[in-house]
Design a protein around this motif. Sequence first.
Motif, PDB file in Angstrom:
ATOM      1  N   THR A  63       0.812  -1.226   0.000  1.00  0.00           N
ATOM      2  CA  THR A  63       0.000   0.000   0.000  1.00  0.00           C
ATOM      3  C   THR A  63       0.839   1.266   0.000  1.00  0.00           C
ATOM      4  O   THR A  63       0.387   2.276  -0.502  1.00  0.00           O
ATOM      5  N   THR A  70      -3.707  -2.058  -6.449  1.00  0.00           N
ATOM      6  CA  THR A  70      -5.012  -2.085  -5.775  1.00  0.00           C
ATOM      7  C   THR A  70      -5.657  -3.453  -5.953  1.00  0.00           C
ATOM      8  O   THR A  70      -6.150  -4.056  -5.002  1.00  0.00           O
ATOM      9  N   CYS A 125      -3.690  -6.174  -4.038  1.00  0.00           N
ATOM     10  CA  CYS A 125      -3.850  -6.007  -2.593  1.00  0.00           C
ATOM     11  C   CYS A 125      -5.240  -6.476  -2.144  1.00  0.00           C
ATOM     12  O   CYS A 125      -5.380  -7.109  -1.095  1.00  0.00           O
ATOM     13  N   THR A 126      -6.265  -6.195  -2.949  1.00  0.00           N
ATOM     14  CA  THR A 126      -7.616  -6.637  -2.619  1.00  0.00           C
ATOM     15  C   THR A 126      -7.684  -8.163  -2.560  1.00  0.00           C
ATOM     16  O   THR A 126      -8.209  -8.741  -1.606  1.00  0.00           O
ATOM     17  N   LEU A 179     -16.992  -6.911   3.529  1.00  0.00           N
ATOM     18  CA  LEU A 179     -16.144  -6.447   2.429  1.00  0.00           C
ATOM     19  C   LEU A 179     -15.930  -4.940   2.523  1.00  0.00           C
ATOM     20  O   LEU A 179     -14.826  -4.444   2.333  1.00  0.00           O
ATOM     21  N   LYS A 208     -13.538  -4.116   5.269  1.00  0.00           N
ATOM     22  CA  LYS A 208     -12.203  -4.636   4.996  1.00  0.00           C
ATOM     23  C   LYS A 208     -11.489  -3.835   3.910  1.00  0.00           C
ATOM     24  O   LYS A 208     -10.284  -3.579   4.004  1.00  0.00           O
ATOM     25  N   LEU A 209     -12.252  -3.442   2.886  1.00  0.00           N
ATOM     26  CA  LEU A 209     -11.589  -2.818   1.742  1.00  0.00           C
ATOM     27  C   LEU A 209     -11.477  -1.304   1.855  1.00  0.00           C
ATOM     28  O   LEU A 209     -10.694  -0.692   1.132  1.00  0.00           O
ATOM     29  N   TYR A 233      -8.063   0.329   2.152  1.00  0.00           N
ATOM     30  CA  TYR A 233      -7.282   0.307   0.900  1.00  0.00           C
ATOM     31  C   TYR A 233      -7.835   1.297  -0.102  1.00  0.00           C
ATOM     32  O   TYR A 233      -7.080   1.901  -0.868  1.00  0.00           O
ATOM     33  N   THR A 234      -9.179   1.463  -0.110  1.00  0.00           N
ATOM     34  CA  THR A 234      -9.761   2.470  -0.999  1.00  0.00           C
ATOM     35  C   THR A 234      -9.161   3.830  -0.679  1.00  0.00           C
ATOM     36  O   THR A 234      -8.740   4.569  -1.567  1.00  0.00           O
ATOM     37  N   GLN A 284     -11.019  -2.792  -7.121  1.00  0.00           N
ATOM     38  CA  GLN A 284     -11.299  -3.581  -5.916  1.00  0.00           C
ATOM     39  C   GLN A 284     -12.442  -4.551  -6.182  1.00  0.00           C
ATOM     40  O   GLN A 284     -12.398  -5.709  -5.771  1.00  0.00           O
ATOM     41  N   GLY A 299     -11.166  -7.374  -8.012  1.00  0.00           N
ATOM     42  CA  GLY A 299     -10.412  -8.218  -7.082  1.00  0.00           C
ATOM     43  C   GLY A 299     -11.339  -9.133  -6.294  1.00  0.00           C
ATOM     44  O   GLY A 299     -11.079 -10.328  -6.153  1.00  0.00           O
ATOM     45  N   VAL A 300     -12.447  -8.583  -5.798  1.00  0.00           N
ATOM     46  CA  VAL A 300     -13.420  -9.388  -5.053  1.00  0.00           C
ATOM     47  C   VAL A 300     -14.005 -10.454  -5.981  1.00  0.00           C
ATOM     48  O   VAL A 300     -14.149 -11.624  -5.602  1.00  0.00           O
TER      49      VAL A 300
END
Lengths: 408, 388
Positions: B26, B201, B204-205, B233, B236-237, B240-241, B282, B285-286
Amino acid sequence: MAFNIKENLHQNKDAWVDMFHVLRRELYNIFTDRGVLIVFFIACLVYPLVCGYIYNRELLYDIPVAVVDESNSSLSREYLRKIDATSEVKIQSYCSSMEQAKKMQSVSKVHGIIYIPKDFSYNLNRGEQSVVGVYADVTSFFWYRNIMLACSYVSQSMGAEIQVKNLIVSGTDYEKAVSSVQPFKPTQHLLYNPGGYPSFILPIVLILVLQQTLLIGIGMLTGKATETNRLNTLIPDNAHYKGVFRIIFGRALALFITYLPIVVYVLIIIPKFFNLPQLVSSPYEILWFITPFLFSTILLGMTIGVFFKNRENSIPFYLFMSIPMLLLSGLSWPREAMPVFWEWLSHVIPSTDAVNGFVRMTTMGSSMSEISKEHLWLWILSGVYFITTFFAYRWRINKGNKEISQEE
Amino acid sequence: MKKGIIPVFKREMQRMCSRPIYIMMTIVIPVVIIVFFATFLDKGVPSQLPIAVIDFDNTSSSRQIVRTISSGQVCNVRYKLSSYETAKNKMQSGDIYAFVVIPRNFQRDVINGIQPEVVFYTEYAHYLAGSLIMRELSTTLATLSAGVNLKLRLAQGQNENMAMSQIQPIRNDVHIIGNPTLDYSFYLSAIIMPGLIFLMTLICTIYAIGLELKFATSKRWLILADRSLLKALAGKLLPYTILFSFMEIFAHIVLEKMLGFPVNGNPVLLCLGSILTVLSYQAIGVFITGCLPVLRDALSIGAFYGVLGFTIAGFTYPNLAMLPAVQSYTLLYPLKYYYSLYCGIRINGLGFVDTWNIFLCLMAYIFLPLLIIIRLKKAAIKLNYSRD
């Protein structure tokens, strides 16, 4: 004395036995790990195919442009006809004003504007200079390149015609007119790589795919070893894993053997399949050149690998480097324009010299002696990374031993 | 114990700080990316590229040509060679990008009106260097040729203005919209630098969610989020956002303040676009983790998908030159929309009225995880996938 020699021989024999044991075991580790197999085999199999497929069409032609013709004369129409006839651009639309054309460009309907002023043919007929406005879209280098090529070609050739005509009118004979318009002729020849951008970028991508998959895969293997071995040590609890040299040689050779067929596929079969320039005299030369590249990459991966505690950490760590490494290779961004620090750093990465040697060998037909600098450097890198691997492994093994003795 | 998005957010912050790899992904890597592009392309336009000259004529006229070529910005005449073979050898050894051949009796032929040829050879294995040199040499030589023409006309008694317009009846006045100095670094870094941060991003997700499954902590994670995967979610995310959006904005500030990239349009709109692109990555990623709830497999697929984006999104090589089938694959990449958004706002100065459809496309990606939400929840509770 005799006893000593015998002892020595015995030890040497042990070293070979140990090394081959390590080699066998490492091969087993590689071929039983699904993640590593995906990275080594599937990625190397699929990625070059996909990239080659994306770049399949090779040449970029007929970029859409808008024209604003305020002169609207036979000369301006002739100019535009010639522009439209070039392979680089095509006239997408005729606009009545610059505003209208700019509007089209801003929403990417066209990638350039050609503006012919009101006095275009008036000036030409009076023997004065006319100026054509050329506006290129900045969003890609290729728009600029194609529009420039088309416009300068048409302006030059039409300008020459007008000059010759004027000279003939004023009484010069044709041959004299032609030679006085252009006292000497600049002629350009493109050597090598007639395919343009795609066949320029693909060889670089191929070498980088080999390097990145190797680095990521080795990171996975050492990360996994650290995860699964007793007490999280790098080296398994096994009688044959003694002596750092034996371990390093065994591991490096196992990886080298695994990668040989992959190299044959990526660097010999794929270029044939996509008709990339193949001026190299024998595929064995490619293999001989790429050998130190493989060793230096493997040993670099093994050095960095000791720091991975989880098998997944190597992907986040290495992945983003792919594109900076591509730029550092000096093929897309000239070496002369790099800051000294990055130029120096670029040679620490095996792909830099490997890409340069490989491209010159296959695209330009350079002989082994003409790429000996790169070849030698890759051997030196292999040596250097062997030493770093030795110290990294010794450090990790000592650390592991300490932890074990503490535990006991 | 409190449950919901905020406790998950707090838990995630703790997890982030406990593993160095998160700090790496990050903060360290995005900063390295920004520093790399800010310093690597510092010079903007390549100059002093080495070339060679073979002068078979060796007269005052031919030496004039050599002098004029070396006085230009782009080329540096590093070698004066005596044969075609040595020049070719130098080129194949990577010492020069191009060489110019001036023929024997050049000066005499020009005077006699025999129109000699000056040939220059450029190699195209170094695409940018080759293109630059080709353009430079062809204009320099054309100008020189015209200069001889001019001299002859002046000698005939034409006045200079008249002669100048006679030798070049049509002149091109070239403008580059949005990049007046033709800074090549623009083409390379304007999208690649933010693009690499988007790639991180995505990775990392996948990593953050996959690690829960790998170490079987996903049940606790879900319970803390009130057993709602969406809440889990979101909490958690969110860290990072925030982090990656901040990095994107930081990247833009560096590009514009340090490298002088165009600053048209509304910066808030571009920031909004960057945040939306972070969210879409993201979401992808999910989606990937939901399809493949095994950390290492999801990471491999994510890496493969992400890296390919740089080829396919059309800023390194235009989509126009790709097969129609490939052109439709660009739909898979938010990066493609980010690219049009960046060009629209920053270069062409478009407002929301002309770009709302791009925003809409970016927003569509955010709903992607809904397709796999049941599967991911099942995986998180039952842990029915391999975890080694």
